[in-house]
Scaffold this motif. Sequence first.
Motif, mmCIF file in Angstrom:
data_model
loop_
_atom_site.group_PDB
_atom_site.id
_atom_site.type_symbol
_atom_site.label_atom_id
_atom_site.label_comp_id
_atom_site.label_asym_id
_atom_site.label_seq_id
_atom_site.Cartn_x
_atom_site.Cartn_y
_atom_site.Cartn_z
ATOM 1 N N LEU A 116 48.634 43.660 38.222
ATOM 2 C CA LEU A 116 47.489 42.825 37.842
ATOM 3 C C LEU A 116 47.643 42.798 35.656
ATOM 4 N N THR A 117 47.830 41.848 35.855
ATOM 5 C CA THR A 117 47.888 42.152 33.887
ATOM 6 C C THR A 117 46.631 41.868 33.603
ATOM 7 N N ASP A 118 46.037 42.423 31.614
ATOM 8 C CA ASP A 118 44.270 42.607 31.887
ATOM 9 C C ASP A 118 44.004 41.710 32.833
ATOM 10 N N PRO A 119 43.620 42.707 33.843
ATOM 11 C CA PRO A 119 42.991 41.741 34.257
ATOM 12 C C PRO A 119 41.052 41.974 34.147
ATOM 13 N N VAL A 120 40.318 40.930 34.064
ATOM 14 C CA VAL A 120 38.676 40.828 33.265
ATOM 15 C C VAL A 120 38.379 39.408 34.409
ATOM 16 N N TRP A 121 37.974 39.666 35.430
ATOM 17 C CA TRP A 121 37.225 39.215 36.504
ATOM 18 C C TRP A 121 35.468 39.350 36.239
ATOM 19 N N SER A 122 34.898 39.802 34.815
ATOM 20 C CA SER A 122 34.046 39.733 34.761
ATOM 21 C C SER A 122 33.554 38.009 33.583
ATOM 22 N N ARG A 123 31.777 38.002 33.649
ATOM 23 C CA ARG A 123 31.535 36.417 33.631
ATOM 24 C C ARG A 123 31.486 35.981 32.409
ATOM 25 N N ARG A 131 32.042 32.736 30.355
ATOM 26 C CA ARG A 131 33.108 32.086 30.978
ATOM 27 C C ARG A 131 33.229 30.725 31.411
ATOM 28 N N VAL A 132 34.050 29.976 31.325
ATOM 29 C CA VAL A 132 33.681 28.149 31.045
ATOM 30 C C VAL A 132 34.505 28.176 32.307
ATOM 31 N N THR A 133 35.398 28.718 32.934
ATOM 32 C CA THR A 133 36.113 28.772 34.013
ATOM 33 C C THR A 133 35.657 30.330 34.358
ATOM 34 N N PRO A 134 35.416 29.953 35.758
ATOM 35 C CA PRO A 134 35.415 30.776 37.115
ATOM 36 C C PRO A 134 36.910 31.884 36.831
ATOM 37 N N ALA A 135 36.134 33.008 37.275
ATOM 38 C CA ALA A 135 37.984 33.778 38.210
ATOM 39 C C ALA A 135 38.733 32.745 39.038
ATOM 40 N N GLY A 136 40.035 32.345 39.166
ATOM 41 C CA GLY A 136 41.574 31.890 40.009
ATOM 42 C C GLY A 136 41.007 32.167 41.024
ATOM 43 N N VAL A 137 40.625 33.486 41.456
ATOM 44 C CA VAL A 137 41.266 34.316 42.224
ATOM 45 C C VAL A 137 39.397 35.415 42.612
ATOM 46 N N ASP A 156 38.891 40.947 25.523
ATOM 47 C CA ASP A 156 39.196 40.389 26.239
ATOM 48 C C ASP A 156 40.891 40.406 26.882
ATOM 49 N N HIS A 157 40.995 41.192 27.157
ATOM 50 C CA HIS A 157 41.674 42.044 27.603
ATOM 51 C C HIS A 157 41.380 43.717 28.273
ATOM 52 N N LEU A 158 40.706 44.219 27.477
ATOM 53 C CA LEU A 158 40.713 45.431 28.731
ATOM 54 C C LEU A 158 38.863 45.577 29.373
ATOM 55 N N ASP A 159 38.749 44.946 30.104
ATOM 56 C CA ASP A 159 37.496 45.087 30.939
ATOM 57 C C ASP A 159 37.345 45.928 31.103
ATOM 58 N N ALA A 160 36.162 47.010 31.297
ATOM 59 C CA ALA A 160 35.536 48.219 31.430
ATOM 60 C C ALA A 160 34.581 47.903 33.034
#
Length: 357
Positions: A116-123, A131-137, A156-160
Motif C-alpha cells: 500500500l502506498t500512502d494509504p488513506v481510507w478515511s472519509r 472526500r468527493v469519491t469514496p475509497a475505490g477498494v 492526506d498521505h499519512l492517515d492515522a
Amino acid sequence: MTQQAQEQEQARGRARGRGRAPDQAPDALAPPRPPGGTRLWPKSFVDRLTAPLPGLRGIARLARESALRPRADGLADIQRLPFEPGPLPRVDDRTLAVTWVGHASWVVRIGGLTVLTDPVWSRKILGTPARVTPAGVAWSALPRVDAVVISHNHYDHLDAPTLARLPRDTPVFVPAGLGRWFTRRRFRTVTELDWWEASELGGVRLDFVPAHHWSKRSLVDTCRTLWGGWVLTDAEGQRVYFAGDTGYGHWFERIGARYPGIDLALLPIGAYEPRWWLSDVHCDPEEAVRAATDLGARRMAPMHWGTFLLSAEPVLEPLTRVRTAWERTGRPREDLWDLPVGGSRVLARRGSGASPG
C-alpha cells in the motif's frame, strides 16, 4: 541568525560531514538495508528544500484571493468524477498490477507482495472537506498487506485512522525521522530511509528517492522529517515509481538515470492552483507528463486528483489537461493509465503490453 537559518546551516554541516551534499546522488545503488532498526537523524531536513516555504505574505494573499477551493463552476462536474470500483486483479509473483484507491493511495502487487502506498481510507482528513469519491477498494477486500510505503507526513498521505486498521507486524517503510510516529503506535518493523537508500522485502527492493516537497504535521515540526518517493523493483527487474507528492524539478531526471527502465510512474497531477502558491510543491498535469519523460518511464498513471478538494482548479480539469498533454507528446495513448478511482491495470511481461484488471 534566526532559528530556521541556524538549523539550515547545521544541516548543511551534517551533509558535508557525510561527504555528500543533499542534492547529489551516490555513485552506485546502495546495498539494501535490513528492515527495521533504530537510527539517529538530524533535527531538521530544511536543507533538503528546493524552494523556500511560503511566508505570511503568501498566506495573506491566498486568504484575500479566496483561492483555497474550486469555485461553483469548477464544482459543476463533481458527479462526473470517474469512480469504477472493481475486484482486485488476480496476480502471481511475476505480475505487476496496480489499483488506484484514490488520491495517492494505491494497491501495488509486485513480486508476490501487496504494497500500500500512502494509504488513506478515511472519509475526511484534518483541514480538508470530506472526500468527493469514496475509497475505490473496500478495506475488507484487501488481501494480506505485506508492506506499506509512506512518502511524507502530511495528513492526506499519512492517515492515522487508516494505519490503525493494520496489524502491528506489518512492515512499514518511511522517510528519515518518521519512524518514531509508527513505533509510538506499536508498529514493530519500521524502516527509516534517507534519499537514495534502499531496503528489501521478499525479493522486492524498495528505494527511497528525493522529491520537491516538504513536511509538516503540527505547528512546531516543519521539515523535521524527510519526504520523497519510492522505486519498487522485483526480482525480474519490473519497476514502478511512486512519486508521492512533488513539484516539478531536477530530481526526475536523476531518478530516471539511476533507475533505468521504469515500467510505470505513478505521478501526481492535481492540487496545483493557484500556481504562484503551489508550483514549487505540486506538479500540474503538463509538468507530470514532462516528469514521465524525464524519468524515462514507459507508462504513466495519474494520481493526486479527484479525491480531496485541496486547491482551486476545477475538479475534472486535471484529467482533461493530462490527456491533452500526453497526446501532444505523440506517445501511445494506451501508455497513459488514466484510471478511474477503483480501477486496476495489470502489466504483462515486457514486450507483451498491458491489460485492464
